[in-house]
Each structure stands twice: as C-alpha cells, then as structure tokens.
Design an enzyme around this catalytic site. Structure first.
Site, PDB file in Angstrom:
ATOM      1  N   LYS A  84       0.608  -1.174  -0.232  1.00 54.23           N
ATOM      2  CA  LYS A  84       0.073  -0.122   0.143  1.00 54.23           C
ATOM      3  C   LYS A  84       0.893   1.406   0.090  1.00 54.23           C
ATOM      4  O   LYS A  84       0.667   2.204   0.387  1.00 54.23           O
ATOM      5  CB  LYS A  84      -0.935   0.171   1.076  1.00 54.23           C
ATOM      6  CG  LYS A  84      -1.833  -1.051   1.058  1.00 54.23           C
ATOM      7  CD  LYS A  84      -2.961  -1.131   2.346  1.00 54.23           C
ATOM      8  CE  LYS A  84      -4.142  -2.202   1.994  1.00 54.23           C
ATOM      9  NZ  LYS A  84      -4.966  -2.052   3.256  1.00 54.23           N
ATOM     10  N   LYS A 134      -4.803   6.470   2.314  1.00 48.73           N
ATOM     11  CA  LYS A 134      -4.995   6.024   3.473  1.00 48.73           C
ATOM     12  C   LYS A 134      -3.759   6.156   4.541  1.00 48.73           C
ATOM     13  O   LYS A 134      -4.024   6.320   5.639  1.00 48.73           O
ATOM     14  CB  LYS A 134      -5.699   4.583   3.569  1.00 48.73           C
ATOM     15  CG  LYS A 134      -5.964   4.047   4.659  1.00 48.73           C
ATOM     16  CD  LYS A 134      -5.084   3.318   5.591  1.00 48.73           C
ATOM     17  CE  LYS A 134      -4.331   2.252   4.724  1.00 48.73           C
ATOM     18  NZ  LYS A 134      -3.383   1.525   5.491  1.00 48.73           N
TER      19      LYS A 134
END
Length: 375
Positions: A120, A202
C-alpha cells in the site's frame, strides 16, 4: 424477510499454485486465506531460519501470533524459487519492489503467471504506483493488486472487505473468488492504480490524523480530508477513477486504520507529535511504517504533476523534521481547498424529457414564424 441471495462464486481450477513472497503480518494472513480458498499455497520468508521456525511452530508468532498455519500451507525461504506458481503475491515494502521484481524471472517465474501486489505504498524514487512498474515489465494482463481494510488478525478470524483490482476482468474475478471462498468479502475493480493511490492516501491520512489528534479532533479530521482531496486530484490526472477512493480501498481502509489501536501509521503520527524523530519510529513500533517513506514520495509525485497539495507537502516536512508540530497544525487549520469548478446551468435537460422539451420549443418557434409570415 427472505434471505439475501448468495453470490455466485466461480470455482478456481484445482491444483492451482500460489506463492506469497513476504512473511510479515499481511503476507502471512493472505497466505492463510489463499490456502483456505483452494489454492496450493507457499509462504516464502526472507531467510531459511525464519522458514524453519514457522514450519516447526506452524505459527508466525512474530507477526501473526495465535493464528495456526493451515496444514496444507507450505513454508520455505524465497531462495527456493517460484517453481510452477501460477500466482505470485508480493507482500513486501514498496521500497523493495524493484529488486524483488528484477529477480522474479531468475527465480523461475512462468511467462503465464500473474503477479499480485499487496503493498500500500509507492515506489521510490518517483513515487510510482506498484502496478505501473509491474505492468511495464510483465504486461497489464498479468498484473493485479489487492486493497481495502484488512487488519491481518481480524481478516483471518472474522473476515475483511478487500478489493481485487486488475485491468483483466478474469484475473480480478478469480482473485476475488479465492478470497470469497475463504470467507472474506472481496470486491472486483478494473482500476488498480486508483486502488493503489487510495491505499497510499489512506496511509498518509492515518499518519496525519495521528500527528494531529492531540491538537483536536477537528484538526485530525481536516488533515485526513485535505490529504484525500489532494490525492483525489492527482488520481484524476493519472487516469485513475477517483471513486476508487470512496469505497473499501480508500475511506473504508482509512476508518479501519484510524480506529485500530495497533495501527502502525497512526501510531507513527502520534510519535511524531511527541517529538520522536522519524528514523527512530520503526524501531519503537517493531515494524516498518509505510507512510514514513510513502508520504515524501507522494508529496514529490503531486508536486511534479502540478497538483496543489499544501497539506501533503507539509506532512512530508513534518516527517523530515523540517516543520514544527505547531506550524503543521496551524497550516492544517488554515488551508482552504481550491474552489469548486462551477459548471454553467444547462439550458436543455438531457434524456427523453430534454428531447421532448426541445421539440415543444421547436413547435412554438415554427408557429411564431408562420404567424409572422401570415401577418
């Protein structure tokens, strides 16, 4: 109330093989789920010693304690090669992607094998989304990624909400079907770059909220919101669908990370707010913290693309120790996003109603023209 219909899950062909490279918490959890979902799965570790420990204990006590490894899950060092793997899942930090990617073919990667990124973060030095590099080397049809709220412990015990993203529909469907067979909800997406940028946003937003929370919940929420909006504008320019950031891969993952007491990114933000240098934070937490590396890359990528991103840029400065916390909070509180792009009101509505209105106005105009001619 009648029961909801069960989703139609395609059954993966028997004896398909998968290798997960990286035995951290998420890589181990994904390997467990792939084995449960019907793939012949091997979890590869960095060292032979780590493989021996996991194989003997049937538990990854360092990263996923209390979770028994399925009997059918093999464990071996990465030096064992890829053999006949049809799926290779990369559960590695983004900074390691290029060297690992360069060694896949020499490790025996089949020309027909699919590569699935689980990271990520963004890849240095340019802040590139992992699937962009993977598809340049292996072709877009072989590349996918997985995102979404996926706390490792909860994922293997209670489930999760994942997103399998690929430009090839069959690949996304097959990955999703394996997770669903393992008891995990998995959405299919055709926007891997959007899903990856959502994950990067995020991480950055969770770290920003952690760094700002002690100064007020409004400031923490504003910091996260600003970063998502800035990355949203960048995603549009990259050809990604910004709506990928609204669902599971973006805001869903952010809520899970922000609420998790053991969230590495949020905890890293809290330590930054306490004055702990970024270089010391991974040792304090006991694991790598993706956001500490990905936020500066993200700020660089946004600046290079000409995207106005004052909050993301300031967060990178906070990580580098170049901006005091008080100035960071003041900037978050004072930043006003760019105004909306106002669109002129449409004179004629779209659709069947619009076409009817156009015809009616045409009749009136023709009637007026005829009356004028008669006069």
């Amino acid at each position: 109330m009648p029961p909801l219909p069960r989703p139609q899950i395609p059954v993966p062909p028997a004896l398909r093989r998968a290798v997960v490279i990286g035995a951290g918490s998420f890589g181990t959890a994904v390997a467990v789920l792939l084995a449960r979902g019907g793939l012949r799965t091997t979890l590869q570790t960095r060292t032979p010693e780590q493989a021996e420990t996991l194989q003997a204990a049937r538990e990854n006590s360092a990263y996923l304690p209390g979770v028994e490894l399925p009997r059918e899950l093999r464990v071996e060092p990465a030096s064992a090669g890829l053999g006949r793997a049809e799926f290779v899942f990369l559960a590695i930090p983004s900074a390691q992607l290029e060297p690992v990617m360069a060694g896949l073919e020499s490790a025996g990667l089949s020309r027909r094998a699919s590569i699935v990124s689980l990271t990520k973060g963004l890849v240095p030095p340019a802040g590139t989304a992992p699937t962009v590099l993977l598809r340049e080397r292996f072709g877009a049809q072989r590349v996918a990624c997985v995102g979404g709220p996926a706390h490792a412990q909860e994922m293997v015990r209670e489930g999760a909400g994942l997103v399998a993203a690929a430009t090839d529909e069959a690949l996304a469907r097959l990955i999703a079907s394996v997770f669903i067979r393992a008891g995990v909800v998995c959405e299919q997406s055709n926007d891997p770059v959007g899903v990856e940028l959502a994950g990067a946003a995020k991480n950055a937003a969770a770290l920003a909220a952690g760094a700002t929370e002690s100064q007020g919940l409004n400031a923490a929420g504003a910091a996260a919101g600003h970063i998502f909006a800035e990355v949203w504008r960048y995603a549009e320019r990259q050809g990604a669908r910004p709506e990928s950031m609204i669902g599971l891969a973006g805001t869903g993952d952010l809520v899970a990370t922000a609420l998790a007491p053991q969230s590495r990114n949020r905890r890293a933000g809290e330590l930054l707010a306490q004055g702990v240098p970024a270089s010391e934070i991974p040792a304090r937490i006991g694991q790598a913290v993706e956001a500490l590396e990905s936020v500066p890359l993200l700020a660089h990528a946004l600046a290079r693309a000409g995207v106005e991103a004052p909050v993301t840029s300031a967060l990178a400065q906070l990580i580098a120790g170049e901006l005091p916390l008080s100035e960071w909070v003041a900037l978050v509180r004072a930043t006003v996003p760019p105004p909306a792009r106002w669109r002129p009101a449409r004179a004629v509505p779209r659709g069947a109603l619009g076409r009817a209105a156009t015809r009616v106005r045409g009749w009136f105009r023709r009637g007026e023209d005829l009356r004028g001619a008669a006069e």
